[in-house]
Write a protein that holds these residues in place. Structure first.
Motif, short mmCIF file in Angstrom:
data_model
loop_
_atom_site.label_atom_id
_atom_site.label_comp_id
_atom_site.label_asym_id
_atom_site.label_seq_id
_atom_site.Cartn_x
_atom_site.Cartn_y
_atom_site.Cartn_z
N TRP A 47 0.82 -1.22 0.00
CA TRP A 47 0.00 0.00 0.00
C TRP A 47 0.85 1.26 0.00
O TRP A 47 0.40 2.32 -0.42
CB TRP A 47 -0.97 0.01 1.17
N TRP A 48 2.07 1.16 0.46
CA TRP A 48 2.90 2.37 0.52
C TRP A 48 3.35 2.81 -0.87
O TRP A 48 3.93 3.88 -1.01
CB TRP A 48 4.10 2.17 1.44
N HIS A 49 3.08 2.03 -1.90
CA HIS A 49 3.37 2.46 -3.27
C HIS A 49 2.13 3.02 -3.97
O HIS A 49 2.25 3.44 -5.12
CB HIS A 49 3.94 1.28 -4.08
N TRP A 50 1.01 3.01 -3.31
CA TRP A 50 -0.18 3.59 -3.93
C TRP A 50 0.00 5.11 -4.05
O TRP A 50 0.44 5.77 -3.11
CB TRP A 50 -1.42 3.32 -3.09
N GLY A 74 -8.67 3.58 -13.06
CA GLY A 74 -7.23 3.36 -12.94
C GLY A 74 -6.67 3.69 -11.58
O GLY A 74 -5.45 3.64 -11.38
N THR A 75 -7.53 4.02 -10.63
CA THR A 75 -7.06 4.28 -9.26
C THR A 75 -6.29 3.08 -8.73
O THR A 75 -6.52 1.94 -9.14
CB THR A 75 -8.26 4.61 -8.35
N ASP A 76 -5.37 3.32 -7.81
CA ASP A 76 -4.54 2.24 -7.28
C ASP A 76 -5.27 1.36 -6.29
O ASP A 76 -4.93 0.19 -6.11
CB ASP A 76 -3.29 2.83 -6.61
N ALA A 77 -6.25 1.92 -5.59
CA ALA A 77 -6.96 1.16 -4.56
C ALA A 77 -8.24 1.87 -4.18
O ALA A 77 -8.41 3.07 -4.48
CB ALA A 77 -6.08 0.97 -3.31
N ILE A 78 -9.11 1.15 -3.52
CA ILE A 78 -10.36 1.71 -3.01
C ILE A 78 -10.36 1.57 -1.50
O ILE A 78 -10.11 0.47 -0.97
CB ILE A 78 -11.58 1.00 -3.62
N LEU A 79 -10.63 2.67 -0.82
CA LEU A 79 -10.72 2.70 0.63
C LEU A 79 -12.17 2.91 1.03
O LEU A 79 -12.78 3.91 0.63
CB LEU A 79 -9.83 3.82 1.19
N VAL A 80 -12.72 2.00 1.77
CA VAL A 80 -14.10 2.10 2.24
C VAL A 80 -14.09 2.71 3.64
O VAL A 80 -13.47 2.16 4.56
CB VAL A 80 -14.78 0.71 2.25
N GLY A 81 -14.76 3.84 3.79
CA GLY A 81 -14.78 4.49 5.10
C GLY A 81 -15.61 5.76 5.07
O GLY A 81 -15.86 6.32 4.00
N GLY A 82 -16.02 6.20 6.24
CA GLY A 82 -16.82 7.41 6.34
C GLY A 82 -16.91 7.90 7.76
O GLY A 82 -16.30 7.33 8.68
N THR A 83 -17.71 8.96 7.95
CA THR A 83 -17.78 9.62 9.25
C THR A 83 -19.11 9.38 9.96
O THR A 83 -19.14 9.13 11.16
CB THR A 83 -17.59 11.14 9.07
N GLN A 84 -20.21 9.42 9.22
CA GLN A 84 -21.53 9.38 9.84
C GLN A 84 -22.34 8.22 9.28
O GLN A 84 -22.17 7.81 8.13
CB GLN A 84 -22.27 10.70 9.57
N GLY A 85 -23.23 7.71 10.10
CA GLY A 85 -24.16 6.69 9.65
C GLY A 85 -23.51 5.38 9.27
O GLY A 85 -24.05 4.62 8.45
N SER A 101 -13.75 -6.00 -7.79
CA SER A 101 -12.87 -4.87 -8.01
C SER A 101 -11.53 -5.33 -8.60
O SER A 101 -10.92 -6.28 -8.10
CB SER A 101 -12.60 -4.13 -6.69
N PRO A 102 -11.04 -4.65 -9.66
CA PRO A 102 -9.74 -5.00 -10.23
C PRO A 102 -8.56 -4.47 -9.43
O PRO A 102 -7.42 -4.77 -9.74
CB PRO A 102 -9.80 -4.35 -11.61
N VAL A 103 -8.85 -3.65 -8.41
CA VAL A 103 -7.78 -3.09 -7.57
C VAL A 103 -8.05 -3.47 -6.12
O VAL A 103 -9.16 -3.86 -5.75
CB VAL A 103 -7.70 -1.56 -7.72
N PRO A 104 -7.03 -3.38 -5.26
CA PRO A 104 -7.21 -3.74 -3.85
C PRO A 104 -8.30 -2.91 -3.18
O PRO A 104 -8.48 -1.73 -3.48
CB PRO A 104 -5.84 -3.44 -3.22
N VAL A 105 -9.01 -3.54 -2.27
CA VAL A 105 -10.03 -2.88 -1.46
C VAL A 105 -9.59 -2.92 -0.01
O VAL A 105 -9.26 -3.99 0.52
CB VAL A 105 -11.41 -3.55 -1.61
N ALA A 106 -9.55 -1.76 0.63
CA ALA A 106 -9.17 -1.65 2.03
C ALA A 106 -10.34 -1.08 2.82
O ALA A 106 -11.18 -0.37 2.27
CB ALA A 106 -7.93 -0.77 2.19
N LEU A 107 -10.37 -1.38 4.11
CA LEU A 107 -11.45 -0.92 4.98
C LEU A 107 -10.87 -0.07 6.09
O LEU A 107 -9.94 -0.49 6.79
CB LEU A 107 -12.19 -2.13 5.57
N GLU A 108 -11.44 1.13 6.25
CA GLU A 108 -11.06 2.01 7.35
C GLU A 108 -12.00 1.73 8.52
O GLU A 108 -13.20 1.98 8.42
CB GLU A 108 -11.16 3.46 6.90
#
Length: 280
Positions: A47-50, A74-85, A101-108
């Protein structure tokens, strides 16, 4: 599936048993003393190369066409996360839609409800500039307290990464919710030095949340954090020019609102980020 009569009925884990079973190979590898493999079809790049990350909020609407544009950007990765709800049901619904997804998926994991098993990578935010100390570690401790007794051997520690966080837009929902303390460039750089050089954490996230930030502040933070700490920037990226400006001073540019509101413009920000060299 209903258990036979007389058998104990175990409560379903977050995300269901099928997702939890994805963690079994990694748990067995840890028990056997081998390095745990990440249970995905293709190896994840470090992930440190994203350079470009798209952040999707489980609490916001995302049409099928918008999701298709994100996956094709073409994004390097998808981060799933939010603030409310944030609820387990909303997180799980979005994760299921990202199954191809063709790219890595990470969860916050900012809330205990977001601790869903079977994800390639997890980022654990530690908010540094809240007036309430509980935002530094309390949500994470609550989540671990719930998970350890039931799923301890299955927890993929090797795929969890701490993310030191600064919220720098006082008007943002996350700033109001966490009672964030406004900081200038000197204070932000001081936090970066503590995070990267003293605590030796690998990731420092600057969150402007809806407002384009100060590239000079980001540059000072990057310099203070040191070479072993990656600096991510997120907030207010609406054009390729803004994306390129932040890509010059941050290791990774996170784009969120654009993916939900104007996803057809996301690919241009990816190209802009890749058009400039990373900070030295």
């Amino acid at each position: 599936m209903t258990p036979p009569e007389g058998w104990p009925r175990l409560p379903s884990p977050p995300g269901g048993w099928r997702r939890l079973l994805r963690e079994v190979p990694g748990a067995l590898a840890r028990l056997l003393g081998r390095q745990a493999a990440i249970p995905v079809r293709e190896p994840l790049p470090p992930w440190w190369h994203w350079r470009h990350v798209t952040k999707l909020d489980p609490d916001r609407s995302l049409s099928d066409s918008a999701l298709a544009a994100v996956l094709a950007s073409g994004t390097d990765a998808i981060l799933v996360g939010g603030t409310q709800g944030i609820t387990a049901a909303k997180v799980l619904r979005l994760l299921d839609r990202l199954g191809e997804s063709p790219v890595p998926v990470a969860l916050e994991v900012s809330e205990p409800e977001a601790a869903i098993p079977g994800v390639g990578l997890y980022f654990i935010p530690l908010l540094l500039n809240s007036r309430e100390d509980r935002w530094l570690i309390a949500p994470q401790a609550v989540a671990m307290g719930r998970l350890l007794p039931r799923y301890g051997p299955l927890i993929p520690w090797e795929r969890m990464w701490p993310s030191a966080y600064l919220v720098l837009n006082p008007e943002a929902a996350v700033a109001r919710r966490t009672d964030a303390i406004p900081l200038g460039a000197a204070e932000a750089a001081g936090c970066a030095a503590v995070v990267g050089r003293i605590w030796r954490l690998p990731l420092f996230y600057l969150e402007y949340s809806g407002r384009f930030g100060d590239p000079d502040l980001v540059r000072q933070v990057k310099a203070a954090a040191g070479p072993r700490c990656r600096v991510w920037y997120g907030g207010g990226i609406r054009s390729p020019e803004q994306a390129a400006a932040m890509a010059r001073v941050a290791d990774t540019v996170v784009v969120g609102n654009l993916a939900h509101l104007e996803p057809e413009r996301l690919a241009a920000t990816v190209q802009a980020v890749r058009s400039v060299p990373p900070p030295g």
